[in-house]
Design a protein around this motif. Structure first.
Motif, PDB file in Angstrom:
ATOM      1  N   LEU A 217     -39.051  26.808  13.954  1.00 19.71           N
ATOM      2  CA  LEU A 217     -37.669  26.577  15.126  1.00 19.71           C
ATOM      3  C   LEU A 217     -36.956  27.837  15.310  1.00 19.71           C
ATOM      4  O   LEU A 217     -36.113  28.592  16.584  1.00 19.71           O
ATOM      5  N   ALA A 221     -36.389  29.353  19.156  1.00 19.56           N
ATOM      6  CA  ALA A 221     -34.808  29.543  19.873  1.00 19.56           C
ATOM      7  C   ALA A 221     -34.964  31.116  20.461  1.00 19.56           C
ATOM      8  O   ALA A 221     -34.331  31.553  21.703  1.00 19.56           O
ATOM      9  N   SER A 241     -33.721  23.985  25.427  1.00 19.24           N
ATOM     10  CA  SER A 241     -33.451  24.651  24.330  1.00 19.24           C
ATOM     11  C   SER A 241     -32.472  24.326  23.666  1.00 19.24           C
ATOM     12  O   SER A 241     -31.875  23.904  22.557  1.00 19.24           O
ATOM     13  N   ARG A 242     -30.976  24.687  24.109  1.00 17.48           N
ATOM     14  CA  ARG A 242     -29.109  24.897  23.996  1.00 17.48           C
ATOM     15  C   ARG A 242     -29.415  23.080  23.637  1.00 17.48           C
ATOM     16  O   ARG A 242     -28.659  23.263  22.985  1.00 17.48           O
ATOM     17  N   PHE A 245     -30.813  22.518  20.677  1.00 18.14           N
ATOM     18  CA  PHE A 245     -30.135  23.059  19.232  1.00 18.14           C
ATOM     19  C   PHE A 245     -29.261  22.192  19.133  1.00 18.14           C
ATOM     20  O   PHE A 245     -28.250  22.548  17.964  1.00 18.14           O
ATOM     21  N   TYR A 246     -27.935  22.570  19.507  1.00 20.55           N
ATOM     22  CA  TYR A 246     -26.699  21.790  20.034  1.00 20.55           C
ATOM     23  C   TYR A 246     -26.082  20.457  20.446  1.00 20.55           C
ATOM     24  O   TYR A 246     -25.288  20.458  19.843  1.00 20.55           O
ATOM     25  N   ARG A 338     -23.984  26.641  14.884  1.00 24.39           N
ATOM     26  CA  ARG A 338     -24.155  28.165  15.324  1.00 24.39           C
ATOM     27  C   ARG A 338     -23.107  28.962  14.765  1.00 24.39           C
ATOM     28  O   ARG A 338     -23.253  29.632  14.123  1.00 24.39           O
ATOM     29  N   PHE A 341     -24.883  30.354  11.252  1.00 21.85           N
ATOM     30  CA  PHE A 341     -26.024  31.451  11.791  1.00 21.85           C
ATOM     31  C   PHE A 341     -25.049  32.832  11.991  1.00 21.85           C
ATOM     32  O   PHE A 341     -25.426  33.983  11.546  1.00 21.85           O
TER      33      PHE A 341
END
Lengths: 348, 312
Positions: A217, A221, A241-242, A245-246, A338, A341
């Motif tokens: 992943l 990203a 993509s966002r 992931f979110y 988020r 990270f």
């Protein structure tokens, strides 16, 4: 809306193995738009490689497209038979880069000859002209002293350099679509970053459309503009993509994100998906992920969920999105992805 | 944490060479020293070709040692050693290999694969006892004892790696070297194997050396990490300290390249390149210095001064 460059609809791919029939792809639908980078993620055996191999007619001899369409440049690739027909697409329009550059190259021939061979096969260039083109390609993928390197054998190249050679071969006919099947799995993180940069650079230069197949992943990203999540031969979630992931919607995507070691807390077990993937020889009833899904509803075991649209670019196949379904929050662990990270990155 | 911890394994000035024909030998590992304490998980990180696997293989005595010493509980185990010590070390130090597809004998049944070490050391009284030991090892890694009669090709990648772990466990080891045990596995299966390894560590108070290039996994699983580049250790510290305050430019470069599974951060990240020629070692040779307690780094006097300033 923009016309897709390649469009897969309701594709079924089957294999016959020891007299039994295995369904590897079960009704997958996917659009690919010009110039984008699509990442296909999923565990091994989920069908990501089989799906993309069907775009270039490279299914193993015991496999076939059973139903569905693969529309590309006004043609239906699902109807293509025989190498003669495929050769107009494979390599020319759609090229593929494989996982292990060690096995993708012929150890007995020099790197230069292997590139020249492809150039002569697919373009009108011959002899010296083809050789010059091969040297040009080597230079383009960032290999220093291409004239000398032309005469060397694969074993004289490092892993990263070998992968560059494979990319040079794939680029030799200026394809429209480049499929990269785990292109950096065999490489170190530092070299991985270089290869991803190279592909990005070629993409901008040639207006390439790139499909990445990966289970990392972090790579997703880095490169992807859109992500498709595969499970047991179908695409369970697809979006920008966002959005994936979110704002993931499918419990399988949640599980994939939760098992990231970055989210682990030292001394505590890491999240792992219980159970095993379904047996693809058997007919799958309902949602294939249901037996492993802690959020499964009764209907998941009975009826296959349709695609629910989350946004114009984002859809997921899960009954949780039905208006009659109870509201379930995604697991706590991935909610503040988020923030976690940022905290991790700040340490560096 | 107690101050006086038992040193289980010690590597002193280790040198490993590979000789190719009449050519000058290639030095894969050069003057590497570190200690591993009982019960900890020690990480060894570096890119391919850095010599990390050579160190691991020298510790299980697969690779010959060209210089230096390897000590297990204070006893030297490289070179010529007594037969009793040889047997003890063969049993107490085990290795788990990287690729479960390549490291299991395709033609042998799981029963034989797991029991091979037992056969070699004759560590059982009867056939029934041997069978029981194999079943126990399989159960310990979450496989069924019935699997003993199957061949490796009947298993998935994750299950195969469990067989690799069972084969190490059956010997009742104290120290296990895991050479990239999860890098060829899927994300979801990775988590399972990592959980298994830490469970076993707690149950049997095992000590691990974890060889890897995936720093996100290393951070999760290890207590201390050593970074190796071109056969030399460049930095060694507690894991969190190393991630928080990387000093050596190579470590910083390695950390900056780790992929972050977040699109916004990953695309904004800047990779710090590492230039080995950036060190000025012509006059002042680099030394292995403890800059702060338990944080070691390779550098010459000027560099060490700079590192100390950065930490202050």
């Amino acid at each position: 809306m923009e016309q897709p460059l390649l469009s897969v609809s309701d594709l079924y791919i089957k294999f016959s193995l020891r007299g039994r029939v295995l369904t590897a792809i079960r009704g997958a639908s996917l659009d690919l738009y010009a110039g984008e980078t699509l990442a296909i993620v999923g565990e091994s055996g989920s069908g990501k490689t089989v799906l993309t191999k069907s775009f270039v007619g490279m299914l193993d001899a015991n496999g076939w497209v059973d139903a569905g369409f693969i529309r590309f440049a006004g043609q239906d690739l699902a109807k293509y038979r025989g190498d003669g027909q495929w050769r107009t697409i494979r390599g020319k329009k759609i090229a593929m880069v494989f996982q292990d550059p060690m096995t993708a190259l012929n150890p007995l021939r020099t790197v230069g000859l292997q590139i020249k061979e492809t150039v002569e096969l697919h373009t009108p260039l011959r002899g010296m002209a083809a050789k010059n083109r091969a040297i040009e390609l080597l230079a383009q993928v960032g290999i220093a002293q291409p004239e000398q390197r032309y005469h060397q054998y694969p074993h004289e190249f490092s892993g990263g350099m070998r992968q560059r050679v494979v990319i040079a071969i794939a680029m030799s006919c200026s394809p429209q679509i480049l499929i990269c099947d785990e292109p950096t799995t065999a490489l170190d993180v530092t070299i991985q970053a270089q290869i991803l940069d190279l592909i990005r650079q070629l993409q901008a230069e040639y207006n390439l459309t790139v499909i990445y197949i990966t289970h990392d992943l972090g790579v997703v990203a880095n490169v992807a503009s859109r992500v498709a999540v595969m499970y047991a031969g179908e695409i369970v979630e697809c979006g920008q993509s966002r959005e994936i992931f979110y704002n993931a919607q499918h419990p399988y995507t949640w599980a994939l994100l939760s098992s990231l070691p970055q989210l682990g807390i030292k001394g505590q077990p890491l999240f792992s998906i219980q159970g095993t993937p379904p047996n693809l020889f058997a007919e799958i009833k309902g949602d294939a992920y249901a037996p492993r899904n802690p959020y499964a509803l009764e209907i998941d075991f009975v009826k296959r969920p349709p695609c629910f649209q989350v946004s114009p670019t984002h859809y997921a196949r899960t009954w949780l999105l039905d208006e009659r379904a109870p509201r379930i929050d995604p697991p706590e662990a991935i909610k503040h992805l988020r923030a976690k990270f940022v905290e991790g990155a700040a340490c560096r | 944490m107690p101050i006086e911890r038992e040193v289980l394994m010690e590597v002193k000035n280790l040198r490993v060479e590979f000789k190719g024909g009449s050519k000058k030998p290639f030095v894969a590992v050069d003057d590497v020293s570190f200690k591993i304490y009982r019960g900890e998980t020690f990480g060894l990180v570096g890119e391919s070709g850095s010599g990390k696997t050579s160190i691991g293989r020298a510790m299980v005595r697969i690779n010959e040692v060209a210089g230096g010493e390897i000590l297990f509980k204070g006893q030297r185990i490289n070179g010529l050693i007594s037969r009793e010590l040889d047997r003890e070390v063969t049993q107490k130090i085990q290795m788990i290999f990287q690729d479960p597809m390549a490291s299991l004998n395709e033609r042998a049944k799981v029963d034989y694969i797991v029991a091979e070490g037992l056969y070699n050391t004759k560590a059982y009284q009867s056939e029934a006892e041997r069978k029981a030991m194999v079943s126990q090892a399989l159960l310990a890694v979450g496989l069924l004892p019935e699997f003993a009669s199957r061949f490796p090709h009947e298993f998935s990648g994750g299950q195969r790696q469990r067989i690799g772990v069972a084969r190490a466990l059956v010997m009742q080891p104290e120290f296990i070297i895991a050479d990239e045990p999860i890098s060829s596995l899927d994300v979801s299966i990775r988590a399972q194997v990592l959980n298994l390894l830490s469970e076993l560590q707690q149950q049997r108070s095992l000590t691990y050396m974890f060889i890897a290039h995936d720093l996100s996994v290393v951070r999760f699983i290890t207590d201390r990490v050593a970074v190796i580049n071109r056969g030399q250790l460049v930095e060694l510290a507690d894991t969190e300290e190393l991630f928080a305050n990387p000093l050596h430019p190579y470590t910083r470069s390695l950390l900056s390249a780790v992929p972050i599974p977040d699109p916004a951060l990953e695309q904004a990240k800047v990779i710090i390149p590492y230039d080995p020629l950036g060190h000025d070692y012509a006059v002042h040779k680099p030394l292995w210095v403890e800059v702060t307690p338990k944080h070691f780094v390779l550098g010459n006097a000027a560099e060490i001064k700079e590192y100390r300033q950065r930490l202050a």
